[in-house]
Structure formats: C-alpha cells, structure tokens
Scaffold this motif. Structure first.
Motif, mmCIF file in Angstrom:
data_model
loop_
_atom_site.group_PDB
_atom_site.id
_atom_site.type_symbol
_atom_site.label_atom_id
_atom_site.label_comp_id
_atom_site.label_asym_id
_atom_site.label_seq_id
_atom_site.Cartn_x
_atom_site.Cartn_y
_atom_site.Cartn_z
ATOM 1 N N MET A 72 20.436 22.639 30.382
ATOM 2 C CA MET A 72 19.001 22.887 29.761
ATOM 3 C C MET A 72 18.732 21.791 28.661
ATOM 4 S SD MET A 72 18.940 27.016 29.346
ATOM 5 C CE MET A 72 17.444 26.987 28.178
ATOM 6 N N LEU A 73 19.954 20.957 28.042
ATOM 7 C CA LEU A 73 19.816 19.876 27.086
ATOM 8 C C LEU A 73 19.311 18.693 27.745
ATOM 9 C CD1 LEU A 73 23.186 20.495 25.488
ATOM 10 C CD2 LEU A 73 20.949 21.531 24.858
ATOM 11 N N ARG A 74 19.210 18.420 28.958
ATOM 12 C CA ARG A 74 19.364 17.043 29.516
ATOM 13 C C ARG A 74 18.827 16.819 30.835
ATOM 14 N NH1 ARG A 74 24.028 17.098 27.199
ATOM 15 N NH2 ARG A 74 23.621 14.845 26.166
ATOM 16 N N THR A 75 18.277 15.736 31.282
ATOM 17 C CA THR A 75 18.279 15.558 32.853
ATOM 18 C C THR A 75 19.660 15.413 33.342
ATOM 19 O OG1 THR A 75 16.169 14.465 32.617
ATOM 20 C CG2 THR A 75 17.498 13.753 34.455
ATOM 21 N N SER A 76 19.989 16.186 34.331
ATOM 22 C CA SER A 76 21.506 16.229 34.988
ATOM 23 C C SER A 76 21.653 15.151 36.170
ATOM 24 C CB SER A 76 21.960 17.544 35.139
ATOM 25 O OG SER A 76 20.811 18.287 36.074
ATOM 26 N N VAL A 77 22.715 14.768 36.231
ATOM 27 C CA VAL A 77 22.988 13.919 37.593
ATOM 28 C C VAL A 77 24.336 14.572 38.108
ATOM 29 C CG1 VAL A 77 23.575 11.444 38.373
ATOM 30 C CG2 VAL A 77 21.710 11.842 36.504
#
Ligand SMILES: [Zn+2]
Length: 464
Positions: free
Chosen positions: A305-310
C-alpha cells in the motif's frame, strides 16, 4: 462529539419517519434469494450470468420494478433497474457482479453450487464473492419499493457480468462504454470492503476507497543467437537477468494518499504499542526506512500500500541447452498508486535497468487509471455513521486495495465509489475467503449485511 451526536440523531429521526423494517421477518426471504443466487452456476470462464439476470428480472418485475437488460454476449447479460427519486440529488448506483471464479470440485466438502447450510455457515462458490452483495442489493430494491420510500436520488441497481475475468468486455466495460447513461451516478456502492469479527463483536469496518492500477509490462532483451559453446557479450539471458534483478529489488518511492494516510493513522490507534509505533514511524523521516523494511518483511500486503510495486512474475527464453536465444523476456506485474504518472515511472524504471539492450514494452491496460474516492463525501460519512451505529466501538478504516476491481471503471468516469461487505472472522477469511478452494459465509453475517446495505442506501438516498 457534539456534531457526531447530532448526526446520529438526525439519522435515526430520518429512519423514524420511515416504517421500520422488522429484520427478523426478512430473514427467510433474504436466505431464499441468496441461496437461489449461489445455486446458479455462473462460474468463469463461461459465466452464463444470464441465468442470474433471468432470476433477478422475474423477482423485480413481479413486484412492479421495471428492468432493462444489456448484453454484448447473450449468455452474459447485465441487468439494470431504477427506482426514481425526486431528482434533487444525483443517483446512487448499487452494483454487484454475478459471475464467480471457477471451482475444483474435489476440494469441496459439499456441492459448490448447493448453497448448503451446515455448521452455521452457507457454503458455496460466491457465498462471499459476490453474491451477498447481490442479494443485499436485491432486497434493498424490494424493500424500497414495498415501503414506497420517497427518495431524493434515483437508486440504480446493476447486476453486472464478467468481473472476475472480463477478457471480452461483457460487463462493466460494456456498460460504461455503451450504456453509461443507464448507470451514471454520484456514488456507487459495491464489493471491496468488509468487517472484522473478533469473538462476537465487529471491531473494524473496512471501506474500500481506492485501489492500485495494474500497469504491467514486458521486459525484452535482444542479442545475437548462436552456439552455446561460444560466449557472447550480448547474450539476452544475461542482460535480462540483470534487469530483472534490478527492478525486482528496486525500492520505489513511498507515497501516501488520503486513504492510506488515514488507514495507517487509525490502524495505529487500535494496534498493540510496538505495531502502532511502526505505523506512526512511516511518516517520521528518521524512522521511516526501518518501518518500511519491517512491513516489507512481515506485512507484505500493507507494504504494497506504500508504493507502486514491481513484481517479476514470468520468464521466457531459450529453446535448448546449447542454443543462445536471440530474445529473452520477463513479465512484470506493476501495480501503480492511483496518482502515479506511469509514463514517467517507466522512464525511471528504464534508468534503474541501465541497459539499452533491455526494452520496456507496456502490456495493454486491463483497467483504466482510477483516482481514489474522497473521504469527504456524504456517502463516506454515511458509511462511517452506519458502521458506528451498527457496530458500537468499532473503527472504520478506509482502505486501498492492492488488487483491482470494477470500481476502477466507475471511478475513472467520476463516480465516487465505495467498497463494503459482510463481516467475517480473520480465520474464516483466511481459510474460506474469496477465490479460495472452499468459500462460505457465516449465516448471521448475511442478514446483518443486508441491514447495513439498507441503512447506507436509506441514509444517503431517502428524502430528507
Ligand atoms: Zn468479486
């Protein structure tokens, strides 16, 4: 607190003008519709959601509620019904999808389409995802009509097909593209929320207000093919591997939005001290790195939920052990924050890869970019009030789903969309949740959810 008390009063004063519903009296009918809906096999990939549309059409029209059906594929129809308000406010859309994911019958202790009642639960595919919402929305329409409830806004009921695997666009994509005037609304209520039962008490109510946006890409490396006995500096497998390693371990920037900021703040108020401190540390520049690290290791769902994930999910290269292939590729499941500038994000990722031999090729978008819905709307406040009234002492958490739903299409068209759902214990969610091998819903949660749905609809749509 005074304001809050006033809001509670006005909500109950409003309800008092309406003929109160005897919820005990509704149970048999709620259960009958819910079981009938679970018993219709609308599993993907075929869907056959028209079975559900026929059922709903009969029930609604028998009570004098006109319906319209819209079908791109005749087996996979959508149904719309509208109760008219006085037009002083814009409509409320209540929707649910009618398809369910597939089943592996051998994993089930009962018939997955039997809606069997056993041990206090209703068992079957769709008992959580999404037929409680569908049954509740149906009951809300019937009760509004029977009670002749005067409305400030139209209440629009939508039963939509193909949510779980809408490869041909039969459901929300078709409705938004071809028939948006039928479902256009200020607010929508649908799946994507829920409530946590601890012992006999609901302690947390999750309201879905945002979701990440799928933005998948392929990484493609090209080189010269040749004999495996002769090493080449442009071997695409080597270049691709390096790129996958770099993007897979890339710490993309952390960024909170209204939803996630409120979520972690409120979560801290109900967590044990060590966990509470960590959630607060997320916004402390000196301590955020350690808190983020802890979440990545121990609470991966919250970490996402904290960041755009890859996330690298697939690799493809090579035809034999002694052949250098001319191409190698990887698939990255990228889930972007709602406000991500994805073109810029890909450019940043290209810098992280730092290898001109590896190209980023975006895959076709499965969902539109969708802004988070506001926590400062009449609908959100109503959901908070209803939660507090029905579950005294509970905490309401706005949540951003890391997955994607049909709310994306609605939000992208400007409809403030909120996810709700029945209560469930943590253990039951983990073992018998949506898409699991076996799905079940504890029976009282069904009746309770219909009441929650009714209260939310009434308080935002009934004439004031
Ligand atoms: Zn669902």
């Amino acid at each position: 607190m005074r304001i809050f008390g006033f809001l509670l009063l006005s909500a109950s004063a409003l309800l008092a003008q309406l003929k109160p519903i005897d919820w005990g009296q509704q149970k048999a009918e709620i259960l009958r519709h819910y079981r009938a809906l679970v018993q219709l096999d609308t599993s993907e990939p075929r869907g056959n959601e028209t079975l559900t549309v026929e059922y709903l059409k009969k029930v609604l029209e028998d009570e004098g509620i006109p319906t319209k059906t819209f079908a791109l594929d005749p087996q996979r129809a959508n149904l719309v019904a509208r109760l008219k308000g006085n037009g002083s406010k814009r409509p409320l859309l209540i929707l649910a999808h009618t398809d369910v994911v597939g089943v592996q019958r051998e994993k089930w202790p009962v018939d997955p389409f039997g809606a069997v009642l056993k041990d206090g639960y209703i068992w079957g595919r769709g008992t959580k995802d999404d037929k409680p919402i569908l049954a509740a929305n149906l009951m809300v329409m019937l009760l509004l009509k029977r009670g002749n409830v005067p409305l400030d806004r139209d209440v629009i009921f939508l039963a939509e097909s193909g949510e779980e695997a809408d490869v041909t666009g039969v459901g929300i994509n078709f409705m938004v593209k071809e028939h948006f005037d039928e479902i256009d609304a200020e607010f929508s209520l649908t799946e994507g929320g829920g409530a946590a039962l601890e012992g006999s008490r609901v302690t947390v109510v999750n309201i879905g207000t945002a979701e990440k946006v799928p933005a998948r890409v392929r990484l493609v490396a090209n080189g010269t093919s040749g004999h495996g006995s002769i090493p080449r500096l442009d071997d695409p497998v080597t270049h691709l591997s390096g790129a996958v390693e770099r993007v897979g371990t890339w710490q993309t920037p952390m960024r909170l939005n209204d939803t996630t900021r409120t979520y972690f703040e409120k979560l801290a108020t109900i967590s044990p001290p060590d966990r509470a401190a960590r959630y607060k540390d997320l916004v402390n520049p000196q301590r955020t790195a350690a808190a983020q690290r802890y979440l990545a290791e121990n609470e991966p769902g919250r970490s996402s939920m904290l960041r755009t994930s890859v996330v690298p999910t697939m690799l493809k290269a090579g035809i034999g052990p002694n052949v250098i292939p001319s191409e190698a590729e990887a698939t990255l499941d990228i889930r972007a924050l709602p406000d991500e500038d994805i073109v810029k994000f890909y450019a940043d990722m290209q810098k992280i890869i730092g290898d001109p031999a590896v190209k980023i090729v975006p895959l076709p978008a499965t969902r539109p970019a969708s802004p988070a819905s506001s926590l400062d709307t009449e609908m959100y406040r109503v959901l908070e009030q209803v939660s507090k009234r029905m579950y005294p002492g509970s905490t309401v958490l706005p949540t951003m789903s890391t997955g994607a739903s049909d709310k994306a299409q609605l939000r992208s068209k400007g409809i403030q969309s909120y996810g709700i759902g029945p209560y469930s214990s943590e253990a039951d969610t983990a073992q018998y949740g949506a898409h699991g091998d076996v799905e079940r819903l504890v029976e009282p949660a069904l009746y309770n959810f219909v009441e929650f749905d009714w209260n939310a609809v009434i308080e935002v749509a009934a004439k004031k």
